[in-house]
Design a protein around this motif. Structure first.
Motif, mmCIF file in Angstrom:
data_model
loop_
_atom_site.group_PDB
_atom_site.id
_atom_site.type_symbol
_atom_site.label_atom_id
_atom_site.label_comp_id
_atom_site.label_asym_id
_atom_site.label_seq_id
_atom_site.Cartn_x
_atom_site.Cartn_y
_atom_site.Cartn_z
ATOM 1 N N PHE A 1 0.887 -1.204 -0.074
ATOM 2 C CA PHE A 1 0.032 0.050 0.043
ATOM 3 C C PHE A 1 0.992 1.186 0.212
ATOM 4 O O PHE A 1 0.626 2.067 -0.804
ATOM 5 N N VAL B 1 0.916 4.198 -2.776
ATOM 6 C CA VAL B 1 0.570 5.582 -2.598
ATOM 7 C C VAL B 1 2.003 6.534 -3.108
ATOM 8 O O VAL B 1 1.626 7.545 -3.822
ATOM 9 N N CYS B 2 3.014 6.121 -2.878
ATOM 10 C CA CYS B 2 4.163 6.739 -3.347
ATOM 11 C C CYS B 2 4.303 6.781 -4.917
ATOM 12 O O CYS B 2 4.469 7.878 -5.351
ATOM 13 N N LEU C 1 1.806 6.739 -6.857
ATOM 14 C CA LEU C 1 0.699 7.493 -6.964
ATOM 15 C C LEU C 1 0.985 9.127 -7.154
ATOM 16 O O LEU C 1 1.027 10.031 -8.161
ATOM 17 N N PHE C 2 1.815 9.417 -6.042
ATOM 18 C CA PHE C 2 2.481 10.719 -5.940
ATOM 19 C C PHE C 2 3.561 11.193 -6.962
ATOM 20 O O PHE C 2 3.470 12.350 -7.275
ATOM 21 N N ALA D 1 7.944 11.627 -2.499
ATOM 22 C CA ALA D 1 7.526 10.348 -2.700
ATOM 23 C C ALA D 1 8.737 9.268 -3.303
ATOM 24 O O ALA D 1 8.682 8.132 -2.978
ATOM 25 N N ASN E 1 9.430 6.121 -1.011
ATOM 26 C CA ASN E 1 9.507 4.810 -1.622
ATOM 27 C C ASN E 1 10.925 3.874 -1.514
ATOM 28 O O ASN E 1 10.957 2.831 -1.257
ATOM 29 N N MET F 1 -4.430 5.630 -10.247
ATOM 30 C CA MET F 1 -4.582 4.441 -9.224
ATOM 31 C C MET F 1 -4.446 3.017 -9.832
ATOM 32 O O MET F 1 -3.620 2.400 -9.109
ATOM 33 N N SER G 1 -0.901 2.663 -10.950
ATOM 34 C CA SER G 1 0.020 2.673 -9.950
ATOM 35 C C SER G 1 -0.042 0.850 -9.352
ATOM 36 O O SER G 1 0.915 0.622 -9.111
#
Lengths: 146, 305
Positions: free
Chosen positions: B10, B14-15, B17-18, B61, B65, B291, B294
């Motif tokens: 997860f 998120v990283c 996506l950023f 990010a 990551n 999303m 990613s």
């Protein structure tokens, strides 16, 4: 910023389906000696890990019940398909091998498998070599697969 | 095929996506600044701020990551993310090369935005042509560095050169299109409807070329990544791709309505409101596509890669 309701619905639906899709292991352990979930009669003098592609082995821990066993593991910068790790001082008991590798695509994978050393195991139950990844549980998050 | 991602997965997602948001803000922000801005100081400042915040988000990010990958390998709680021995080992891999290229790209974009923002605030009126040329040059370099990172690592990095070029084009085209939506939304609040209509029409014309490049490069990538069409229904990667295709079709539909229906009727304030709603819909769909991408690129992968 106001997002229309139909788009919110689409976002939620996509997210729900995506989160249900499982991680697919990219680089994986093809086989090991001893194999995952195997019971062997003799204490192994080494572990043999064979991966699906050349990888750098970043971590290898051989855990007994409540203690870590010594191994000849040393992280190095060369990528290889198979690794032979000396395991001095093995004794009867249950063991878990925790490993982590990184492939040529920069994707880190960690996983583990377990095996048992039992000199009294019946001949039929004792098998030392085979596929190692199946019984393991793993993390497969990584940098990039694009 | 069905399970739930782990915490590390997860966090990594998120990283990613950023990182996409950051790259999109550099590409779309600089493109709109260059071609679709009204030249006013206020609009230039807004665009630069958008790029600056996006590149800062991307920079953070990338660092996060990298630390998450250390944590993933050590698998011993959050503190294990700060194992410098493991960090030095990982720096010497494709992950390290990728991270360095991305940090350089986002770093250049952030510093350039700071400098350009300061310069703009000292001006009495909108900037001149030299300013626009300079910003395009610097931001193109920054974006190329980030795009280059996908050739160094990731699934396409181990495929033939065609696939590596395709991912670079696909990434840049996506960033230009998606990243332009927010600056266009800002512009759509303008009272000058004639000027807004012209801007939107010009963007629509340019977007056709971007979308063609995006789809062509995406198809080439698929060619390299999938072994058979059956993988669309038999693998998690294929199913996620089908979800992405559906979302892409939806966003193309919204974009077509914008270009063919809403923009030609941009002569009344009520229609400008409809256009703003439509751009918001595009942005929402773009977030869903990012999303999905990613997820595809971080958590699941094609069967043989």
């Amino acid at each position: 910023m106001k997002i229309p309701a139909t788009v919110k619905l689409l976002l939620c639906a996509s997210l729900t389906v995506l989160l249900q899709l499982s991680a697919y292991a990219h680089t994986g352990l093809k086989e090991s000696t001893p194999a995952a979930a195997a019971t062997v009669k003799m204490s192994p003098e080494h572990l043999l890990l064979v991966f699906t592609e050349p990888v750098k082995l970043l971590k290898l821990e051989l855990m007994g019940v409540g203690h870590e066993m010594p191994t000849g593991f040393e992280a190095n910068s060369e990528a290889m398909v198979s690794y032979r790790i000396e395991t001095p001082g093995m004794h009867p008991g249950e063991f878990t091998v925790n490993w982590a590798v990184i492939g040529a695509d920069g994707h880190a994978v960690s996983n583990y498998f377990s095996f048992t050393v039992d000199p009294n195991a019946p001949e039929a139950a004792a098998a030392g070599h085979g596929h190692g990844a199946a019984a393991g549980h793993g993390h497969d998050a990584a940098a990039d697969h694009h | 095929m069905f399970s739930f991602p782990t915490t590390w997965e997860f966090a990594s997602l998120v990283c990613k996506l950023f990182l996409y948001f950051g790259a999109a803000s550099i590409a779309g922000g600089s493109l709109c600044l260059w071609l679709y801005s009204d030249g006013s100081r206020r609009m230039v400042e807004r665009n630069l701020l958008y790029i600056m915040l996006g590149s800062l988000l991307g920079f953070q990010a990338v660092i996060a990551n990298f630390l998450i990958q250390i944590g993933l390998v050590n698998d011993d709680g959050l503190i294990a993310m700060f194992d410098w021995t493991m960090a030095s080992l990982l720096l010497d891999t494709a992950l390290g090369d990728m991270s360095v290229a991305r940090l350089l790209g986002f770093g250049i974009a952030f510093v350039a935005s700071l400098r350009l923002l300061r310069t703009t605030r000292q001006l009495m009126r909108g900037p001149d042509q030299t300013f626009y040329r300079l910003q395009m040059l610097v931001y193109s370099l920054a974006l190329l560095l980030v795009a280059f990172s996908f050739r160094v690592g990731g699934h396409n990095s181990v495929l033939p050169l065609t696939s590596q070029v395709a991912i670079t084009i696909h990434f840049m085209a996506f960033a230009l299109w998606i990243g332009s939506l927010y600056p266009l939304l800002m512009s759509s609040g303008s009272d000058d409807l004639a000027s807004l209509q012209l801007t939107m029409k010009r963007f629509g014309d340019g977007a056709i070329a971007i979308v063609v490049a995006l789809l062509a490069a995406g198809s080439l990538m698929l060619w390299g990544l999938l072994d058979s069409w059956q993988e669309f229904i038999s693998s998690a990667y294929g199913i996620a791709l089908l979800i992405k295709f559906s979302l892409v079709l939806a966003i193309l539909g919204v974009a077509a309505i914008n270009r063919l229906v809403l923009v030609p009727r941009l002569n009344r304030e009520a229609n400008a409101g409809k256009l703003r709603t439509s751009i918001r819909q595009e942005m929402g769909l773009a977030i869903a596509i990012l999303m999905t991408t990613s997820y595809l690129s971080t958590i699941i992968g094609p069967v043989d890669h």
